[in-house]
Design a protein around this motif. Sequence first.
Motif, PDB file in Angstrom:
ATOM      1  N   GLN A 114     -68.296  44.644  48.258  1.00  0.00           N
ATOM      2  CA  GLN A 114     -67.741  44.767  49.474  1.00  0.00           C
ATOM      3  C   GLN A 114     -68.897  44.740  50.655  1.00  0.00           C
ATOM      4  N   GLY A 115     -69.855  45.379  50.289  1.00  0.00           N
ATOM      5  CA  GLY A 115     -71.400  45.612  50.863  1.00  0.00           C
ATOM      6  C   GLY A 115     -71.803  44.093  51.406  1.00  0.00           C
ATOM      7  N   ILE A 116     -71.808  43.535  50.299  1.00  0.00           N
ATOM      8  CA  ILE A 116     -72.306  41.811  50.338  1.00  0.00           C
ATOM      9  C   ILE A 116     -71.236  41.229  51.003  1.00  0.00           C
TER      10      ILE A 116
ATOM     11  N   LEU B 243     -68.726  63.001  52.067  1.00  0.00           N
ATOM     12  CA  LEU B 243     -67.567  62.920  51.334  1.00  0.00           C
ATOM     13  C   LEU B 243     -67.539  63.290  49.915  1.00  0.00           C
ATOM     14  N   GLY B 244     -69.241  63.347  49.602  1.00  0.00           N
ATOM     15  CA  GLY B 244     -69.370  64.190  48.152  1.00  0.00           C
ATOM     16  C   GLY B 244     -70.085  63.134  47.286  1.00  0.00           C
ATOM     17  N   ALA B 245     -70.456  61.989  47.937  1.00  0.00           N
ATOM     18  CA  ALA B 245     -71.265  61.059  46.932  1.00  0.00           C
ATOM     19  C   ALA B 245     -72.662  61.684  46.488  1.00  0.00           C
ATOM     20  N   LEU B 246     -73.196  61.587  45.260  1.00  0.00           N
ATOM     21  CA  LEU B 246     -74.278  62.000  44.752  1.00  0.00           C
ATOM     22  C   LEU B 246     -75.308  60.871  45.257  1.00  0.00           C
ATOM     23  N   ASP B 247     -76.572  61.496  45.075  1.00  0.00           N
ATOM     24  CA  ASP B 247     -77.811  60.537  45.487  1.00  0.00           C
ATOM     25  C   ASP B 247     -77.801  59.575  44.527  1.00  0.00           C
ATOM     26  N   ASN B 248     -77.527  59.613  43.318  1.00  0.00           N
ATOM     27  CA  ASN B 248     -77.737  58.632  42.255  1.00  0.00           C
ATOM     28  C   ASN B 248     -76.602  57.540  42.525  1.00  0.00           C
ATOM     29  N   PHE B 249     -75.404  57.698  43.078  1.00  0.00           N
ATOM     30  CA  PHE B 249     -74.244  56.904  43.276  1.00  0.00           C
ATOM     31  C   PHE B 249     -74.672  56.087  44.384  1.00  0.00           C
ATOM     32  N   VAL B 250     -75.432  56.637  45.488  1.00  0.00           N
ATOM     33  CA  VAL B 250     -75.786  55.756  46.601  1.00  0.00           C
ATOM     34  C   VAL B 250     -76.842  54.847  46.263  1.00  0.00           C
ATOM     35  N   VAL B 251     -77.762  55.355  45.350  1.00  0.00           N
ATOM     36  CA  VAL B 251     -79.160  54.433  44.910  1.00  0.00           C
ATOM     37  C   VAL B 251     -78.357  53.330  43.953  1.00  0.00           C
ATOM     38  N   LYS B 252     -77.383  53.746  43.177  1.00  0.00           N
ATOM     39  CA  LYS B 252     -76.714  52.721  42.230  1.00  0.00           C
ATOM     40  C   LYS B 252     -76.171  51.609  43.076  1.00  0.00           C
ATOM     41  N   LEU B 253     -75.595  51.764  44.282  1.00  0.00           N
ATOM     42  CA  LEU B 253     -74.896  50.755  45.279  1.00  0.00           C
ATOM     43  C   LEU B 253     -76.012  49.903  45.619  1.00  0.00           C
ATOM     44  N   PHE B 254     -77.154  50.320  46.038  1.00  0.00           N
ATOM     45  CA  PHE B 254     -78.260  49.349  46.591  1.00  0.00           C
ATOM     46  C   PHE B 254     -78.973  48.575  45.284  1.00  0.00           C
ATOM     47  N   PHE B 255     -79.005  49.391  44.032  1.00  0.00           N
ATOM     48  CA  PHE B 255     -79.309  48.409  42.856  1.00  0.00           C
ATOM     49  C   PHE B 255     -78.633  47.456  42.619  1.00  0.00           C
ATOM     50  N   ILE B 256     -77.255  47.864  42.543  1.00  0.00           N
ATOM     51  CA  ILE B 256     -76.099  46.605  42.056  1.00  0.00           C
ATOM     52  C   ILE B 256     -76.435  45.436  43.147  1.00  0.00           C
ATOM     53  N   GLU B 257     -76.447  45.660  44.542  1.00  0.00           N
ATOM     54  CA  GLU B 257     -76.314  44.668  45.555  1.00  0.00           C
ATOM     55  C   GLU B 257     -77.651  43.924  45.275  1.00  0.00           C
TER      56      GLU B 257
ATOM     57  N   GLY C 143     -79.667  43.646  42.630  1.00  0.00           N
ATOM     58  CA  GLY C 143     -79.558  43.106  41.223  1.00  0.00           C
ATOM     59  C   GLY C 143     -78.519  41.771  41.573  1.00  0.00           C
ATOM     60  N   LEU C 144     -77.473  41.736  41.989  1.00  0.00           N
ATOM     61  CA  LEU C 144     -76.472  40.703  42.265  1.00  0.00           C
ATOM     62  C   LEU C 144     -76.982  39.674  42.933  1.00  0.00           C
ATOM     63  N   MET C 145     -77.627  39.964  44.059  1.00  0.00           N
ATOM     64  CA  MET C 145     -78.306  38.699  44.618  1.00  0.00           C
ATOM     65  C   MET C 145     -79.698  38.283  43.974  1.00  0.00           C
ATOM     66  N   GLY C 146     -80.591  38.904  43.543  1.00  0.00           N
ATOM     67  CA  GLY C 146     -81.595  38.533  42.764  1.00  0.00           C
ATOM     68  C   GLY C 146     -81.142  37.710  41.448  1.00  0.00           C
ATOM     69  N   ILE C 147     -80.115  38.107  40.552  1.00  0.00           N
ATOM     70  CA  ILE C 147     -79.966  37.269  39.369  1.00  0.00           C
ATOM     71  C   ILE C 147     -79.464  36.029  39.847  1.00  0.00           C
ATOM     72  N   LEU C 148     -78.236  36.238  40.644  1.00  0.00           N
ATOM     73  CA  LEU C 148     -77.835  35.057  40.918  1.00  0.00           C
ATOM     74  C   LEU C 148     -78.493  33.893  41.484  1.00  0.00           C
ATOM     75  N   ALA C 149     -79.375  34.269  42.807  1.00  0.00           N
ATOM     76  CA  ALA C 149     -80.027  33.327  43.359  1.00  0.00           C
ATOM     77  C   ALA C 149     -81.253  32.791  42.378  1.00  0.00           C
ATOM     78  N   SER C 150     -81.950  33.706  41.618  1.00  0.00           N
ATOM     79  CA  SER C 150     -82.793  33.261  40.740  1.00  0.00           C
ATOM     80  C   SER C 150     -82.262  32.226  39.437  1.00  0.00           C
ATOM     81  N   PHE C 151     -81.076  32.508  39.075  1.00  0.00           N
ATOM     82  CA  PHE C 151     -80.548  31.650  38.053  1.00  0.00           C
ATOM     83  C   PHE C 151     -80.461  30.317  38.610  1.00  0.00           C
ATOM     84  N   LEU C 152     -79.629  30.193  39.828  1.00  0.00           N
ATOM     85  CA  LEU C 152     -79.550  28.972  40.571  1.00  0.00           C
ATOM     86  C   LEU C 152     -80.890  28.201  41.114  1.00  0.00           C
ATOM     87  N   GLY C 153     -81.646  29.040  41.568  1.00  0.00           N
ATOM     88  CA  GLY C 153     -82.930  28.345  41.935  1.00  0.00           C
ATOM     89  C   GLY C 153     -83.659  27.930  40.927  1.00  0.00           C
TER      90      GLY C 153
END
Length: 191
Positions: free
Chosen positions: A33-35, A117-131, A133-143
């Motif tokens: 959703q963030g992407i 609202l109760g989100a843990l630090d590791n959840f917030v960090v996980k969000l940014f790593f997923i974003e 990772g998705l951009m990096g892996i997809l763009a790297s493969f296509l590149g």
Amino acid sequence: MSAEVPYRPSGAGDKIQKQIQLPFSKAWQISLQGIRIRWARSLITASGIFLGIAFFSFVRTAGLFPVNLADKEAVAAANRQTWLAIMALLVCFVGIMNAMLMSVTERFKEIGTMKCLGALDNFVVKLFFIEAGLMGILASFLGWLMGWLIMVLLHLISKGVEGMGGAFRSEEHTSELQSLTNIVCRLLLEK
């Protein structure tokens, strides 16, 4: 399906509260959703990665084809291209880091709301790593795919099939390639 984790706030004495930990699937949904919401920024970041990896792949694929090692200019050009490719990867890395830092800065209020609202630090960090990772892996493969295809096509155009090392010269390889092509065409036509 959230898991509850014991949580002891500072100054709470012996009282233990339950804190909800969201599953990975929820982090995945929020990251996608963030992407989608920040599509333009994500596209700019991904295009930088795409171009850097495409250039790197182009240079590395060029090294697969035979080069006259006696020609000092060709060797020097190959070394220059390798250094340029390394610099392109470094620029990609800095671009990803900059985009993620800007994303965190831009979403400061959203992160604060999630934490309230109760989100843990590791959840917030996980969000940014997923974003990232998705951009990096997809763009790297296509590149990588684009760089490899362009180099192979340029080499085929300039040197022909014989310039590829002559692997397709023999009748045995040609007949295998033709039979494989026929099978693929039949499968595509049946559907």
